[in-house]
Write a protein that holds these residues in place. Structure first.
Motif, PDB file in Angstrom:
ATOM      1  N   ASP A 101       0.817  -1.218   0.000  1.00 58.43           N
ATOM      2  CA  ASP A 101       0.000   0.000   0.000  1.00 58.43           C
ATOM      3  C   ASP A 101       0.853   1.272   0.000  1.00 58.43           C
ATOM      4  OD1 ASP A 101       1.019  -0.197   2.512  1.00 58.43           O
ATOM      5  OD2 ASP A 101      -0.877   0.007   3.579  1.00 58.43           O
ATOM      6  N   LYS A 102       2.098   1.153  -0.484  1.00 57.42           N
ATOM      7  CA  LYS A 102       2.962   2.327  -0.528  1.00 57.42           C
ATOM      8  C   LYS A 102       2.935   3.002  -1.894  1.00 57.42           C
ATOM      9  CE  LYS A 102       4.189   1.239   3.630  1.00 57.42           C
ATOM     10  NZ  LYS A 102       3.271   0.113   3.811  1.00 57.42           N
ATOM     11  N   PHE A 171      10.478   1.139   1.922  1.00 58.51           N
ATOM     12  CA  PHE A 171       9.857   0.330   2.971  1.00 58.51           C
ATOM     13  C   PHE A 171      10.254  -1.138   2.890  1.00 58.51           C
ATOM     14  CE2 PHE A 171       7.198   4.052   2.443  1.00 58.51           C
ATOM     15  CZ  PHE A 171       6.928   4.414   3.746  1.00 58.51           C
TER      16      PHE A 171
ATOM     17  N   LEU B 106      11.639  -1.954   7.589  1.00 59.12           N
ATOM     18  CA  LEU B 106      10.324  -2.457   7.964  1.00 59.12           C
ATOM     19  C   LEU B 106       9.736  -1.634   9.116  1.00 59.12           C
ATOM     20  CD1 LEU B 106       8.668  -4.712   6.779  1.00 59.12           C
ATOM     21  CD2 LEU B 106       9.541  -6.258   8.519  1.00 59.12           C
ATOM     22  N   ARG B 108       9.758   1.437   9.337  1.00 56.69           N
ATOM     23  CA  ARG B 108       9.082   2.615   8.794  1.00 56.69           C
ATOM     24  C   ARG B 108       7.637   2.334   8.408  1.00 56.69           C
ATOM     25  NH1 ARG B 108      13.771   3.030   5.431  1.00 56.69           N
ATOM     26  NH2 ARG B 108      15.150   4.586   6.339  1.00 56.69           N
ATOM     27  N   ASN B 109       7.269   1.080   8.412  1.00 61.16           N
ATOM     28  CA  ASN B 109       6.002   0.677   7.813  1.00 61.16           C
ATOM     29  C   ASN B 109       4.823   1.540   8.263  1.00 61.16           C
ATOM     30  OD1 ASN B 109       4.451  -0.905   6.134  1.00 61.16           O
ATOM     31  ND2 ASN B 109       3.993  -2.412   7.725  1.00 61.16           N
ATOM     32  N   THR B 110       3.955   1.828   7.303  1.00 63.46           N
ATOM     33  CA  THR B 110       2.729   2.560   7.607  1.00 63.46           C
ATOM     34  C   THR B 110       1.552   1.768   7.062  1.00 63.46           C
ATOM     35  OG1 THR B 110       2.899   3.742   5.519  1.00 63.46           O
ATOM     36  CG2 THR B 110       3.789   4.849   7.476  1.00 63.46           C
ATOM     37  N   LYS B 111       0.382   2.069   7.583  1.00 63.68           N
ATOM     38  CA  LYS B 111      -0.828   1.437   7.066  1.00 63.68           C
ATOM     39  C   LYS B 111      -1.655   2.522   6.398  1.00 63.68           C
ATOM     40  CE  LYS B 111      -4.367  -1.446   6.837  1.00 63.68           C
ATOM     41  NZ  LYS B 111      -4.323  -1.827   5.439  1.00 63.68           N
TER      42      LYS B 111
END
Lengths: 543, 335
Positions: A101-102, A171, B106, B108-111
């Protein structure tokens, strides 16, 4: 453009459900508005690239050469040896989904094949089939599938729905870079003559005339002369830009888009005014070139070799003119090429000097080998040393935010320089939310050669995350202008803003600098570079 | 139902049954599962991993293409981010250590979420990072802890690790935290593949198979340590493993069924490793977007296969446009 959906319709179309059929069993559906027209065979021929022909993505038969599968297989194999990145990226993805979802195209379209991981799997599936034992034995079960005409179409469709912005690579726990995969995939497609015309024709133009837009030397000079008139109207000063001048101190190269279309033209005027200022005050001699009249490099979106062929002009011209070093204008992918490729491809530039600002004495250590400095690095240094007289209140009618272009962000790391410049020439600056700027910046949705007219739906959907962040600062702080350091942004973002956030305009950073610049001997300015009245000057400007 | 996880699940079940019942059936099979297969697996692992690493290393790195994740080093008064945008080799070393030891990227991950009116937001999302971190570290601790079966006398450091790992003395024998954490984390990684639609959509058999194997390994390990009926004779197990290490293989009394399941699954994982995505263990070290310095304008990188290309020279250009250039007052080389 008339059949483009309205923003409301597009929002209503947003859907993130995965299809019932697995992705290998879901055939590609090439849809109008989502792709760019096929390359013009003439342009492909100009470059001497293989398999030039007329073809149409909407037709069943793409008129591929007979042995196309073999060409692809061999091209793939050869590049696995040439690029460790590709070999490693084909092998080590664990499909954790962190990238999914990036991607702005996934966020905008909901199409699962726009998840970076699946975009790469489109190629990996063929790689497993052709180059791994497990893939050969277990086939689909091991995620492998043979190359067919439909798979090829899928490659083409989705490799031209990636702007090589590298947000996913940030990411990825292994640093898998979809840009690298797209670059490689497009290079393979070019072996079969499957480019898009928005890339192929600028590349052919650039090769012959020195710039993407095909502006011939006399016309290039005419266009800058036209700006000289405009600047005279605004400042009362008559500028005399140098062209192809031997023995100048610095060669300046910027994307031709800035010479050609608003609002890039105002940035171009900004460069001219800055150089005039530096000449009058400090005697700095900058020259433009009509031969190296393109900073951008759409060859980068075609094949590594084509990138090198176009880029070669920069050093060649610097050498011919005998300048000390090169200064580069505001552009995104141009700077990825300069920062990470140029020296390796066309260097060493041992005929140039290590760049030093003759005005401040600053040594640009970070450009010691490549010998090319970014205009924003250069200007930030001038401002830091108080070498520019500025009146930021001339930009008081502007509430500014800054769009970090993908390439200077994730392929360079230039975050503070442009912000420093903008904050010194504008009084009202507001950053967008942290997860949408700097290294996490969102693409304009039109990069890597996709800023055509026929794929407008794709561009508007891909630009949605960026537009949303702009709307956020527009609503919160009244931001009315979106600054950037990229010519593709200046070409693409106005359409995006008009569609999603019509109250916000687009500007280059150097335009803001020139607005604020107090030039020696200038008349009292009543308008900005766009001939809009300056704050408090509305009446005088009308006269 | 999804063939991508059903199939590997069945394979692992069959592996379990075969190794369990055959090893119970005859001593010859014990020798197969306890000696022959482990030796073959280790050979495959070592040879396979070496081959893969060398094969990757053999490919050229034509350009330095680091992903820059922080401020560059440019002007002296702008503070560079040394580790997310490392311009020095030391910076790269730290960046790599952060990636490998604590999964920096990882982290840094965002949703991403899209609201009803199409406003997008990007929230912090640490579960994947946490799950992955627990999984890998628990695996490592478990692995290192098992060295006690291959060393005599057992080094002090190992004893210390084991006492730390088993500090929660909730039962006898002491509960090893790492084994339980490994099982829990692997189960979490499996469940997210099943329940997150996007992740489910991208998952292949080759994603489920190693997870099932590892779950099987952890489960069989836990069973034979804690379940009274399945408990094995640890001394006998060590006799077997020491036999393997000293190249004097032997099948002692007191090890059976579940032990051979454990060893068989470990062997399968080892043998499968070099041919699979598990090679990310080695690949991360060679990833050009992470392991290269970002001072690409400061120091030249050499492309080993750089070759001359056809360019449009200035002379050709001037030949094309000389008349027009002269007319426009542009300087030319040849009048």
């Amino acid at each position: 453009m008339s059949d483009l959906l309205t923003p409301e319709e597009m929002k209503a179309n947003l859907d993130y459900h995965t299809p019932h059929s697995g992705w290998m069993n879901t055939p590609v559906n090439i849809r109008k508005g989502m792709y760019c027209y096929a390359s013009n065979p003439k342009s492909v021929e100009t470059l001497g690239l293989p398999n030039a022909r007329k073809w149409n993505p909407m037709e069943e038969d793409w008129e591929l050469p007979e042995n196309w599968q073999q060409i692809l297989h061999e091209g793939f194999k050869e590049r696995l040896e040439r690029f460790r990145s590709i070999k490693v990226f084909m092998d080590i993805c664990v499909r954790c989904g962190a990238c999914s979802d990036k991607c702005h195209f996934f966020i905008g379209t909901g199409d699962p094949k726009n998840m970076p991981v699946l975009r790469a799997e489109l190629l990996r599936s063929v790689y497993r089939n052709d180059f791994t034992r497990f893939g050969k034995i277990f086939g689909k079960l091991a995620g492998a599938r043979p190359m067919t005409a439909n798979v090829l179409k899928e490659w083409w469709y989705y490799l031209f729905q990636c702007t090589e912005c590298r947000r996913c690579s940030l990411f990825c726990p292994y640093g898998i870079d979809t840009a690298e995969i797209t670059i490689f995939g497009r290079e393979l497609l070019n072996l079969l003559g499957l480019n898009i015309d928005w890339i192929a024709t600028p590349v052919a133009n650039c090769y012959r005339t020195g710039n993407h837009l095909g502006i011939q030397p006399h016309a290039y000079k005419d266009m800058l002369d036209f700006f000289v008139d405009d600047i005279e109207d605004i400042t009362g000063l008559r500028l005399e830009p140098n062209f192809n001048k031997k023995g100048a101190d610095i060669l300046f190269i910027t994307p031709s888009g800035d010479v050609f279309a608003d609002p890039g033209t105002y940035t171009c005027m900004g460069y001219m005014m800055l150089f005039h200022y530096l000449k009058e005050k400090y005697g700095l001699d900058v020259t433009w070139s009509t031969y190296a009249s393109e900073g951008g490099n759409f060859g980068f979106f075609t094949a590594h070799e084509v990138m090198k062929r176009l880029n070669a002009k920069m050093y060649a011209e610097a050498k011919r003119l005998g300048v000390k070093w090169i200064l580069g204008g505001e552009c995104g992918h141009m700077w990825r090429v300069i920062h990470q490729y140029m020296d390796t491809m066309n260097g060493p530039a041992d005929f140039l000097e290590e760049p030093v600002s003759p005005i401040t004495g600053t040594k640009f250590e970070n450009a010691k080998s490549t010998k090319m400095v970014h205009i924003t690095e250069f200007t930030a240094d001038l401002i830091k040393h108080n070498k520019l007289e500025l009146d930021p209140s001339r930009n008081d009618h502007l509430k500014v935010t800054f769009h970090d272009s993908c390439n200077p962000s994730r392929g360079m790391g230039m975050f503070e320089e442009p912000r420093y410049v903008i904050k010194n020439v504008c009084n009202h600056f507001y950053d967008m939310p942290r997860n949408t700027i700097k290294e996490q910046t969102f693409c304009c949705g039109s990069g890597s050669g996709l800023n055509a007219g026929e794929d407008m739906e794709l561009r508007m959907m891909g630009g949605l995350p960026r537009a949303n962040a702009v709307r956020h600062v527009h609503e919160k702080h009244g931001v009315n202008i979106l600054a950037n350091v990229c010519a593709v942004d200046r070409a693409a973002l106005p359409a995006l803003m008009e569609y999603w956030v019509p109250e916000v305009d687009v500007t280059g950073t150097t335009e803001l600098v020139a607005n604020a610049l107090l030039m020696p001997g200038e008349k009292k300015r009543t308008t900005d570079l766009r001939s809009e009245p300056l704050p408090g000057m509305e009446e005088e400007a009308d006269e | 139902m999804n063939v991508h996880y059903i199939f590997p699940f069945l394979v692992v079940c069959v592996m379990f049954l075969i190794s369990y019942f055959l090893s119970e059936a005859a001593t010859g099979f014990k020798y197969l599962f306890g000696v022959v297969i482990p030796y073959l697996a280790i050979l495959t692992f070592v040879a396979g991993v070496t081959y893969r690493m060398m094969n990757w290393a053999k490919s050229a790195v034509p350009f330095r293409i680091p992903t820059t994740a922080g401020q560059q080093k440019s002007l002296p008064w702008i503070k560079p981010n040394q580790f997310d945008n490392p311009s020095s080799k030391f910076g790269v070393l730290v960046r790599m250590l952060l990636e490998i030891l604590v999964f920096r990227s990882l982290f840094r991950n965002t949703k991403f979420r899209m609201s009803e009116d199409a406003q997008s937001s990007y929230e912090m999302e640490k579960w994947l990072w946490l799950g992955a971190l627990v999984f890998h570290w628990a695996f490592l601790v478990t692995l290192v802890r098992h060295l006690r079966f291959f060393t005599e006398p057992v080094p002090q450091a190992l004893m210390l690790l084991e006492s730390l790992d088993g500090f929660m003395q909730v039962m006898l024998p002491g509960l090893m935290l790492s084994g339980v954490a490994l099982l829990a984390a692997a189960t979490y990684l499996f469940l997210r593949r099943i329940f997150l639609p996007q992740v489910k959509y991208i998952s292949l058999s080759s994603d489920y198979f190693p997870l099932f194997l590892i779950i099987g390994i952890a489960a069989s390990g836990i069973l034979m340590r804690y379940v009274p009926d399945l408990k094995i004779d640890v001394t006998a197990a060590k006799e077997l493993s020491m036999g393997l290490v000293t190249l004097r293989p032997t099948i002692p009394e007191g090890v059976d069924g579940i032990f051979f399941v454990h060893v068989f699954m470990v062997s399968a994982l080892l043998a499968y490793f070099p041919f699979s995505k598990l090679m990310h263990l080695g690949g991360i070290f060679l990833s050009p977007t992470r392991n290269t310095t970002t001072n690409t304008r400061e120091a030249r990188h050499v492309n080993p296969w750089n070759y001359p290309v056809k360019v449009h020279t200035y002379d050709e250009y001037e030949d094309d446009f000389r008349e027009k250039m002269i007319e426009a007052g542009l300087p030319v080389e040849k009048e």
